[in-house]
Design a protein around this motif. Structure first.
Motif, PDB file in Angstrom:
ATOM      1  N   ASP A  84      -5.267  10.701  -2.880  1.00  0.00           N
ATOM      2  CA  ASP A  84      -5.650   9.794  -3.957  1.00  0.00           C
ATOM      3  C   ASP A  84      -7.119   9.392  -3.891  1.00  0.00           C
ATOM      4  N   ASP A  85      -7.894  10.117  -3.072  1.00  0.00           N
ATOM      5  CA  ASP A  85      -9.342   9.908  -2.981  1.00  0.00           C
ATOM      6  C   ASP A  85      -9.727   8.507  -2.532  1.00  0.00           C
ATOM      7  N   GLY A  86      -9.006   7.972  -1.567  1.00  0.00           N
ATOM      8  CA  GLY A  86      -9.438   6.688  -1.030  1.00  0.00           C
ATOM      9  C   GLY A  86      -8.295   5.789  -0.634  1.00  0.00           C
ATOM     10  N   MET A  87      -8.674   4.618  -0.149  1.00  0.00           N
ATOM     11  CA  MET A  87      -7.717   3.612   0.299  1.00  0.00           C
ATOM     12  C   MET A  87      -7.398   2.683  -0.871  1.00  0.00           C
ATOM     13  N   ASN A 125      -0.214  -6.185   5.986  1.00  0.00           N
ATOM     14  CA  ASN A 125      -1.144  -5.047   5.883  1.00  0.00           C
ATOM     15  C   ASN A 125      -2.531  -5.395   6.414  1.00  0.00           C
ATOM     16  N   GLU A 126      -2.598  -6.418   7.274  1.00  0.00           N
ATOM     17  CA  GLU A 126      -3.902  -6.875   7.758  1.00  0.00           C
ATOM     18  C   GLU A 126      -4.610  -5.825   8.607  1.00  0.00           C
ATOM     19  N   LEU A 127      -3.874  -5.060   9.414  1.00  0.00           N
ATOM     20  CA  LEU A 127      -4.530  -4.038  10.233  1.00  0.00           C
ATOM     21  C   LEU A 127      -5.207  -2.993   9.354  1.00  0.00           C
ATOM     22  N   ASP A 128      -4.501  -2.557   8.302  1.00  0.00           N
ATOM     23  CA  ASP A 128      -5.104  -1.609   7.357  1.00  0.00           C
ATOM     24  C   ASP A 128      -6.391  -2.182   6.765  1.00  0.00           C
ATOM     25  N   GLY A 145     -14.732   0.483   8.249  1.00  0.00           N
ATOM     26  CA  GLY A 145     -15.069   1.879   7.989  1.00  0.00           C
ATOM     27  C   GLY A 145     -14.363   2.866   8.877  1.00  0.00           C
ATOM     28  N   PHE A 146     -13.246   2.450   9.528  1.00  0.00           N
ATOM     29  CA  PHE A 146     -12.519   3.319  10.450  1.00  0.00           C
ATOM     30  C   PHE A 146     -11.261   3.932   9.832  1.00  0.00           C
ATOM     31  N   TYR A 147     -10.914   3.553   8.616  1.00  0.00           N
ATOM     32  CA  TYR A 147      -9.628   3.988   8.068  1.00  0.00           C
ATOM     33  C   TYR A 147      -9.640   5.484   7.766  1.00  0.00           C
ATOM     34  N   ASP A 148      -8.575   6.169   8.174  1.00  0.00           N
ATOM     35  CA  ASP A 148      -8.417   7.606   7.944  1.00  0.00           C
ATOM     36  C   ASP A 148      -7.405   7.805   6.823  1.00  0.00           C
ATOM     37  N   SER A 172      -0.207   5.590   8.620  1.00  0.00           N
ATOM     38  CA  SER A 172      -1.446   4.834   8.488  1.00  0.00           C
ATOM     39  C   SER A 172      -2.173   4.708   9.818  1.00  0.00           C
ATOM     40  N   VAL A 173      -2.563   3.489  10.213  1.00  0.00           N
ATOM     41  CA  VAL A 173      -3.358   3.300  11.430  1.00  0.00           C
ATOM     42  C   VAL A 173      -2.530   3.504  12.695  1.00  0.00           C
ATOM     43  N   GLU A 174      -1.215   3.496  12.569  1.00  0.00           N
ATOM     44  CA  GLU A 174      -0.280   3.801  13.653  1.00  0.00           C
ATOM     45  C   GLU A 174      -0.475   2.898  14.885  1.00  0.00           C
ATOM     46  N   PRO A 175      -0.149   1.615  14.767  1.00  0.00           N
ATOM     47  CA  PRO A 175      -0.225   0.733  15.936  1.00  0.00           C
ATOM     48  C   PRO A 175       0.704   1.240  17.039  1.00  0.00           C
TER      49      PRO A 175
END
Length: 504
Positions: free
Chosen positions: A280-283, A397-400, A407-410, A418-421
């Motif tokens: 989707d071209d982004g977060m 969704n605070e970690l996201d 600027g670390f989101y993949d 997602s960020v996979e805690p």
């Protein structure tokens, strides 16, 4: 003469007061540090993929013991007298004991290592070494695939979470178990499984517990992942990751007393918005008619006013074997037309189509289409009451958000977890209880003030190595620098980073 006696008495009173002040319950002086100011002070690279997965620090020798399975299975020993300039000073081979070493823990000059068998479905080993000279103190058999090991705070027990994963064709599915090893009783082993709780299966499943493997066996299907132990060393809590639950253990009686199903997260609620597509071209977080399965990996306990609060990193983990694979993308499954009247639109790649879900839940009427969609993990950390398993907090969704702001989101992981805690640890810095949450796919660690455990406050985000797995804190009084240290070891690049906060 009178004045001399008076002065002597006064000096004595002052000295006695000072003595009492310094001897208050044997407490160490509080080091005034700001837990929102951690900065990196040193790093070391010990290998590639499979190196630096889990670390354990020994204050008596100022050595860090690190799992390293990148080339040969061993435990690397790092001199940490100066965390700014760390060096590898030796290693302990685990090859005589079996296969991969999965976890390490240190207490009172002893290093415990959890080592799986060359045949992963066979009994594993718990091996204890002296931290000063690495000689073996004990080697005992535990359950299949010991994945995590920890000492009780009093050092009298060692506990292993024995995951008991099946083989690739699912013809051998070992029983999941927890081993309790008594240090004072010549390392006697008691291995507990869940067979006695099988009569609770239907009730547990109605609350979000998962039993779903092809073996269709309650005790074999349960896979213990990670352990935390109460401050009095009497109770342990164990994450059952694939099963979406936490088990409670009475260490003294060596019994599993409870299983707490964790239920599901609703991504259609305000604050739980997530990005579900990597195309989707982004977060772009939005509400979606989807449930998340918490499925925590690491767990840590903070006891406040008599209540144990359990902090979990809600990673999620799929079963993917040659004979059984639970995942599929939403675009590949049939959606119930009543529950999803706009299915054709939802199943586009830029919408829900790319999101991975489990196929073991959601077809409620068993007609081949899905009325409910369940994705793995919760993209968060949660806090649970350790007495009854009720949830008292979720980071939503605070970690996201924090990772995106940094600027670390993949976005390539949006369709999965997602960020996979994955990792979490708790410590006290000055007068502040702090939680550190490691995120495998963001290569970052979030720092939270948890003095109020039902309302954690975000403090800062730290960049780590690739896929942080081991997260540990060294108290100031145990640290070679006499300042708090945060040690983060990363499994994809073998990098260990050390951080410390500023002194106030």
């Amino acid at each position: 003469m009178y004045h001399k006696i008076k002065i002597s008495l006064l000096v004595g009173i002052i000295a006695l007061a000072a003595c009492k002040k310094n001897d208050t319950k044997g407490e160490e002086p509080v080091v005034n540090e700001d837990p929102s100011t951690f900065t990196e002070i040193g790093q070391i690279d010990i290998g590639d993929v499979g190196a630096a997965e889990i670390s354990a620090f020994d204050p008596s020798t100022n050595r860090l013991f690190v799992v390293n399975n990148s080339e040969v299975n061993k435990i690397d020993v790092i001199d940490m007298k100066d965390p700014v300039s760390m060096t590898v000073i030796g290693s302990i081979s685990v090859q005589p004991y079996g296969g991969v070493v999965n976890s390490v823990s240190v207490s009172n000059g002893k290093l415990a290592a959890a080592i799986e068998s060359l045949d992963k479905q066979a009994a594993g080993k718990l091996v204890v070494f002296q931290t000063s000279d690495y000689h073996e103190l004990a080697a005992v058999s535990v359950g299949a695939l010991p994945d995590m090991v920890t000492f009780s705070p009093d050092g009298k027990y060692i506990l292993t979470a024995n995951e008991g994963e099946p083989n690739a064709d699912y013809t051998n599915d070992p029983t999941g178990s927890i081993s309790i090893i008594s240090v004072e009783e010549n390392y006697t082993v008691s291995t507990l499984d869940f067979a006695d709780l099988a009569n609770q299966e239907e009730d547990l499943k109605s609350k979000g517990f998962r039993i779903f493997g092809p073996s269709n066996d309650f005790a074999k299907d349960i896979e213990p992942e990670y352990i935390t132990v109460s401050a009095d060393s009497k109770t342990a809590w164990v994450t059952l990751q694939e099963n979406n639950a936490i088990a409670k253990i009475n260490i003294s009686s060596k019994t599993i007393t409870d299983i707490y199903p964790l239920g599901f997260k609703d991504y259609n609620l305000a604050g739980n918005e997530i990005d579900v597509s990597d195309k989707d071209d982004g977060m772009e977080p939005k509400k979606w008619n989807i449930k998340g399965i918490y499925m925590p990996d690491a767990i840590a306990v903070l006891e406040t006013n008599g209540t144990p609060f359990l902090f979990t990193a809600n990673e999620g983990d799929a079963r993917e074997y040659d004979a059984f694979e639970e995942l599929d993308r939403i675009k590949n499954v049939s959606l119930d037309p009543t529950s999803f009247p706009d299915a054709a639109t939802l199943q586009k790649d830029e919408m829900l189509g790319r999101l991975n879900i489990t196929t073991t839940l959601g077809d409620n009427d068993h007609d081949g289409d899905f009325e409910t969609l369940y994705s793995l993990g919760a993209r968060s950390f949660s806090v649970w009451n350790g007495n009854d398993g009720s949830q008292v907090y979720d980071s939503k969704n605070e970690l996201d958000k924090k990772v995106t702001e940094a600027g670390f989101y993949d976005d390539g992981r949006s369709d999965d977890k997602s960020v996979e805690p994955e990792g979490i640890t708790i410590g006290k810095i000055g007068n502040t209880n702090v939680a550190f949450v490691g995120m495998e796919r963001a290569d970052a660690v979030a720092v939270y003030d948890i003095n109020n455990p039902i309302q954690p406050k975000f403090l800062q985000l730290l960049q780590s190595g690739d896929a942080p797995e081991g997260i540990m804190m060294v108290k100031a009084e145990d640290s070679p620098t006499k300042k708090t240290l945060l040690i983060v070891s990363s499994e994809e690049d073998g990098v260990i980073k050390v951080y410390t906060p500023k002194t106030i």
